[in-house]
Design a protein around this motif. Structure first.
Motif, PDB file in Angstrom:
ATOM      1  N   THR A 143       0.826  -1.218   0.000  1.00 56.58           N
ATOM      2  CA  THR A 143       0.000   0.000   0.000  1.00 56.58           C
ATOM      3  C   THR A 143       0.855   1.260   0.000  1.00 56.58           C
ATOM      4  OG1 THR A 143      -0.204   0.078   2.420  1.00 56.58           O
ATOM      5  CG2 THR A 143      -1.871  -1.191   1.226  1.00 56.58           C
ATOM      6  N   ILE A 144       2.122   1.128   0.403  1.00 57.55           N
ATOM      7  CA  ILE A 144       3.032   2.270   0.473  1.00 57.55           C
ATOM      8  C   ILE A 144       3.630   2.586  -0.897  1.00 57.55           C
ATOM      9  CG2 ILE A 144       5.172   3.123   1.539  1.00 57.55           C
ATOM     10  CD1 ILE A 144       4.661   1.069   3.808  1.00 57.55           C
ATOM     11  N   ILE A 145       3.820   1.556  -1.711  1.00 62.87           N
ATOM     12  CA  ILE A 145       4.527   1.676  -2.992  1.00 62.87           C
ATOM     13  C   ILE A 145       3.975   2.793  -3.892  1.00 62.87           C
ATOM     14  CG2 ILE A 145       5.160   0.454  -5.129  1.00 62.87           C
ATOM     15  CD1 ILE A 145       6.722  -0.636  -2.789  1.00 62.87           C
ATOM     16  N   PRO A 146       2.656   2.906  -4.101  1.00 61.96           N
ATOM     17  CA  PRO A 146       2.170   3.975  -4.985  1.00 61.96           C
ATOM     18  C   PRO A 146       2.548   5.381  -4.505  1.00 61.96           C
ATOM     19  CG  PRO A 146       0.443   2.365  -4.592  1.00 61.96           C
ATOM     20  CD  PRO A 146       1.563   2.027  -3.651  1.00 61.96           C
ATOM     21  N   PHE A 147       2.607   5.582  -3.204  1.00 65.25           N
ATOM     22  CA  PHE A 147       2.982   6.888  -2.659  1.00 65.25           C
ATOM     23  C   PHE A 147       4.465   7.153  -2.901  1.00 65.25           C
ATOM     24  CE2 PHE A 147      -0.866   5.707  -0.504  1.00 65.25           C
ATOM     25  CZ  PHE A 147      -1.573   6.893  -0.420  1.00 65.25           C
ATOM     26  N   LEU A 148       5.291   6.140  -2.661  1.00 67.48           N
ATOM     27  CA  LEU A 148       6.732   6.303  -2.901  1.00 67.48           C
ATOM     28  C   LEU A 148       7.003   6.530  -4.384  1.00 67.48           C
ATOM     29  CD1 LEU A 148       8.171   3.560  -0.503  1.00 67.48           C
ATOM     30  CD2 LEU A 148       7.973   6.035  -0.105  1.00 67.48           C
ATOM     31  N   SER A 149       6.235   5.879  -5.236  1.00 69.27           N
ATOM     32  CA  SER A 149       6.394   6.079  -6.682  1.00 69.27           C
ATOM     33  C   SER A 149       6.065   7.508  -7.088  1.00 69.27           C
ATOM     34  CB  SER A 149       5.505   5.099  -7.460  1.00 69.27           C
ATOM     35  OG  SER A 149       5.977   3.783  -7.304  1.00 69.27           O
ATOM     36  N   LYS A 150       5.092   8.113  -6.419  1.00 70.32           N
ATOM     37  CA  LYS A 150       4.760   9.515  -6.712  1.00 70.32           C
ATOM     38  C   LYS A 150       5.889  10.449  -6.266  1.00 70.32           C
ATOM     39  CE  LYS A 150      -0.275   8.979  -6.410  1.00 70.32           C
ATOM     40  NZ  LYS A 150      -0.528   8.856  -7.810  1.00 70.32           N
ATOM     41  N   LEU A 151       6.584  10.072  -5.200  1.00 71.56           N
ATOM     42  CA  LEU A 151       7.702  10.889  -4.728  1.00 71.56           C
ATOM     43  C   LEU A 151       8.889  10.832  -5.683  1.00 71.56           C
ATOM     44  CD1 LEU A 151       7.605  10.094  -0.912  1.00 71.56           C
ATOM     45  CD2 LEU A 151       7.300  12.341  -1.965  1.00 71.56           C
ATOM     46  N   ASP A 152       9.117   9.637  -6.276  1.00 68.75           N
ATOM     47  CA  ASP A 152      10.245   9.476  -7.197  1.00 68.75           C
ATOM     48  C   ASP A 152       9.924   8.356  -8.183  1.00 68.75           C
ATOM     49  OD1 ASP A 152      12.632   9.080  -8.558  1.00 68.75           O
ATOM     50  OD2 ASP A 152      13.871   9.310  -6.775  1.00 68.75           O
ATOM     51  N   SER A 153       9.390   8.746  -9.329  1.00 63.59           N
ATOM     52  CA  SER A 153       8.963   7.763 -10.327  1.00 63.59           C
ATOM     53  C   SER A 153      10.135   7.083 -11.028  1.00 63.59           C
ATOM     54  CB  SER A 153       8.046   8.423 -11.357  1.00 63.59           C
ATOM     55  OG  SER A 153       8.743   9.457 -12.033  1.00 63.59           O
ATOM     56  N   SER A 154      11.357   7.545 -10.789  1.00 69.32           N
ATOM     57  CA  SER A 154      12.515   6.929 -11.440  1.00 69.32           C
ATOM     58  C   SER A 154      12.940   5.617 -10.772  1.00 69.32           C
ATOM     59  CB  SER A 154      13.703   7.902 -11.457  1.00 69.32           C
ATOM     60  OG  SER A 154      14.229   8.066 -10.151  1.00 69.32           O
ATOM     61  N   ILE A 155      12.398   5.323  -9.590  1.00 67.97           N
ATOM     62  CA  ILE A 155      12.746   4.088  -8.876  1.00 67.97           C
ATOM     63  C   ILE A 155      11.692   3.030  -9.199  1.00 67.97           C
ATOM     64  CG2 ILE A 155      13.206   3.046  -6.622  1.00 67.97           C
ATOM     65  CD1 ILE A 155      13.823   5.897  -5.593  1.00 67.97           C
ATOM     66  N   SER A 156      12.134   1.881  -9.689  1.00 68.98           N
ATOM     67  CA  SER A 156      11.199   0.829 -10.086  1.00 68.98           C
ATOM     68  C   SER A 156      10.466   0.252  -8.885  1.00 68.98           C
ATOM     69  CB  SER A 156      11.934  -0.294 -10.824  1.00 68.98           C
ATOM     70  OG  SER A 156      12.690  -1.066  -9.906  1.00 68.98           O
ATOM     71  N   VAL A 157       9.293  -0.323  -9.130  1.00 67.02           N
ATOM     72  CA  VAL A 157       8.516  -0.971  -8.076  1.00 67.02           C
ATOM     73  C   VAL A 157       9.316  -2.113  -7.466  1.00 67.02           C
ATOM     74  CG1 VAL A 157       6.438  -2.353  -7.638  1.00 67.02           C
ATOM     75  CG2 VAL A 157       6.290  -0.254  -9.003  1.00 67.02           C
ATOM     76  N   GLN A 158      10.034  -2.860  -8.286  1.00 64.84           N
ATOM     77  CA  GLN A 158      10.860  -3.953  -7.769  1.00 64.84           C
ATOM     78  C   GLN A 158      11.915  -3.426  -6.790  1.00 64.84           C
ATOM     79  OE1 GLN A 158      12.742  -6.485 -10.704  1.00 64.84           O
ATOM     80  NE2 GLN A 158      14.186  -7.292  -9.220  1.00 64.84           N
ATOM     81  N   THR A 159      12.581  -2.343  -7.172  1.00 66.48           N
ATOM     82  CA  THR A 159      13.595  -1.752  -6.291  1.00 66.48           C
ATOM     83  C   THR A 159      12.957  -1.231  -5.010  1.00 66.48           C
ATOM     84  OG1 THR A 159      15.020  -1.181  -8.158  1.00 66.48           O
ATOM     85  CG2 THR A 159      15.359   0.054  -6.120  1.00 66.48           C
ATOM     86  N   LEU A 160      11.794  -0.585  -5.121  1.00 59.21           N
ATOM     87  CA  LEU A 160      11.104  -0.104  -3.923  1.00 59.21           C
ATOM     88  C   LEU A 160      10.777  -1.259  -2.987  1.00 59.21           C
ATOM     89  CD1 LEU A 160       8.719   2.597  -5.435  1.00 59.21           C
ATOM     90  CD2 LEU A 160      10.714   2.985  -3.967  1.00 59.21           C
ATOM     91  N   ASN A 161      10.294  -2.371  -3.532  1.00 61.84           N
ATOM     92  CA  ASN A 161       9.991  -3.549  -2.712  1.00 61.84           C
ATOM     93  C   ASN A 161      11.238  -4.062  -2.001  1.00 61.84           C
ATOM     94  OD1 ASN A 161       7.187  -4.535  -2.679  1.00 61.84           O
ATOM     95  ND2 ASN A 161       7.400  -4.474  -4.907  1.00 61.84           N
ATOM     96  N   GLU A 162      12.330  -4.174  -2.732  1.00 63.24           N
ATOM     97  CA  GLU A 162      13.581  -4.656  -2.137  1.00 63.24           C
ATOM     98  C   GLU A 162      14.062  -3.717  -1.031  1.00 63.24           C
ATOM     99  OE1 GLU A 162      16.129  -4.933  -5.554  1.00 63.24           O
ATOM    100  OE2 GLU A 162      15.106  -6.715  -6.328  1.00 63.24           O
ATOM    101  N   ARG A 163      14.005  -2.437  -1.314  1.00 63.05           N
ATOM    102  CA  ARG A 163      14.468  -1.455  -0.328  1.00 63.05           C
ATOM    103  C   ARG A 163      13.564  -1.435   0.905  1.00 63.05           C
ATOM    104  NH1 ARG A 163      16.419   3.460  -4.359  1.00 63.05           N
ATOM    105  NH2 ARG A 163      18.240   2.335  -5.153  1.00 63.05           N
ATOM    106  N   LEU A 164      12.247  -1.531   0.691  1.00 65.30           N
ATOM    107  CA  LEU A 164      11.342  -1.554   1.837  1.00 65.30           C
ATOM    108  C   LEU A 164      11.601  -2.777   2.719  1.00 65.30           C
ATOM    109  CD1 LEU A 164       7.899  -0.296   0.475  1.00 65.30           C
ATOM    110  CD2 LEU A 164       9.267   0.722   2.301  1.00 65.30           C
ATOM    111  N   ASN A 165      11.873  -3.926   2.105  1.00 62.36           N
ATOM    112  CA  ASN A 165      12.207  -5.119   2.899  1.00 62.36           C
ATOM    113  C   ASN A 165      13.425  -4.847   3.769  1.00 62.36           C
ATOM    114  OD1 ASN A 165      10.110  -6.762   2.032  1.00 62.36           O
ATOM    115  ND2 ASN A 165      11.281  -7.587   0.317  1.00 62.36           N
ATOM    116  N   ASP A 166      14.461  -4.267   3.176  1.00 58.80           N
ATOM    117  CA  ASP A 166      15.671  -3.929   3.938  1.00 58.80           C
ATOM    118  C   ASP A 166      15.369  -2.889   5.019  1.00 58.80           C
ATOM    119  OD1 ASP A 166      17.296  -5.653   2.523  1.00 58.80           O
ATOM    120  OD2 ASP A 166      18.151  -4.088   1.233  1.00 58.80           O
ATOM    121  N   MET A 167      14.596  -1.879   4.654  1.00 60.46           N
ATOM    122  CA  MET A 167      14.285  -0.811   5.598  1.00 60.46           C
ATOM    123  C   MET A 167      13.522  -1.340   6.804  1.00 60.46           C
ATOM    124  SD  MET A 167      13.380   2.056   2.694  1.00 60.46           S
ATOM    125  CE  MET A 167      12.435   3.149   3.748  1.00 60.46           C
ATOM    126  N   PHE A 168      12.465  -2.132   6.560  1.00 65.02           N
ATOM    127  CA  PHE A 168      11.692  -2.682   7.671  1.00 65.02           C
ATOM    128  C   PHE A 168      12.566  -3.565   8.563  1.00 65.02           C
ATOM    129  CE2 PHE A 168       7.654  -1.595   5.450  1.00 65.02           C
ATOM    130  CZ  PHE A 168       6.941  -1.101   6.531  1.00 65.02           C
TER     131      PHE A 168
END
Length: 139
Positions: A14-39
């Motif tokens: 549910t967070i991914i669409p908001f993060l994509s709006k902040l920076d559309s240059s980062i792929s959804v796959q990368t956002l998922n990987e980074r969120l896993n690391d961040m959490f």
């Protein structure tokens, strides 16, 4: 009625669409990987809800640094444009401060992009002061 609450890691999609709006240059796959690391490194995320609809987010880091002590760092704050101007940002900051105080934080710090003049104005209206520059170098 608006409410603010933690978003569980299992609901990170549910967070991914908001993060994509902040920076559309980062792929959804990368956002998922980074969120896993961040959490796994202590990241928390809160959501602002209009009934059950997620309309805004703020990441949270609880950190300790020698110059400020234990503090909360709001991160990647985003509220849907159609909900901006309704004092939700102020409510969000109050919620974050109340939470931070409840876990014995001494203060708060954050980063705001130098081009984000509206963001700078907002954070200053919430009592934040500019104390330095945030530098970044990618490898």
């Amino acid at each position: 009625m608006f409410k603010i609450d933690f978003i569980d890691q299992k609901d990170k999609q549910t967070i991914i669409p908001f993060l994509s709006k902040l920076d559309s240059s980062i792929s959804v796959q990368t956002l998922n990987e980074r969120l896993n690391d961040m959490f796994s490194n202590g990241y928390q995320c809160i959501g602002i809800y209009d009934d059950t609809k997620l309309i805004g987010i703020s990441g949270l880091w609880i950190l300790t640094k020698y110059y400020i002590g234990k503090h909360v760092e709001p991160d990647n704050v985003f509220i849907l444009p159609e909900y901006q101007g309704k004092n939700l940002g102020k409510q969000l900051v109050e919620w974050i401060f109340d939470y931070a105080k409840s876990i014995d934080c001494e203060g708060s710090e954050l980063n705001c992009y130098s081009k984000n003049e509206a963001g700078q104005k907002f954070w200053e209206s919430q009592g934040y002061k500019v104390v330095g520059y945030h530098y970044q170098k990618k490898f």
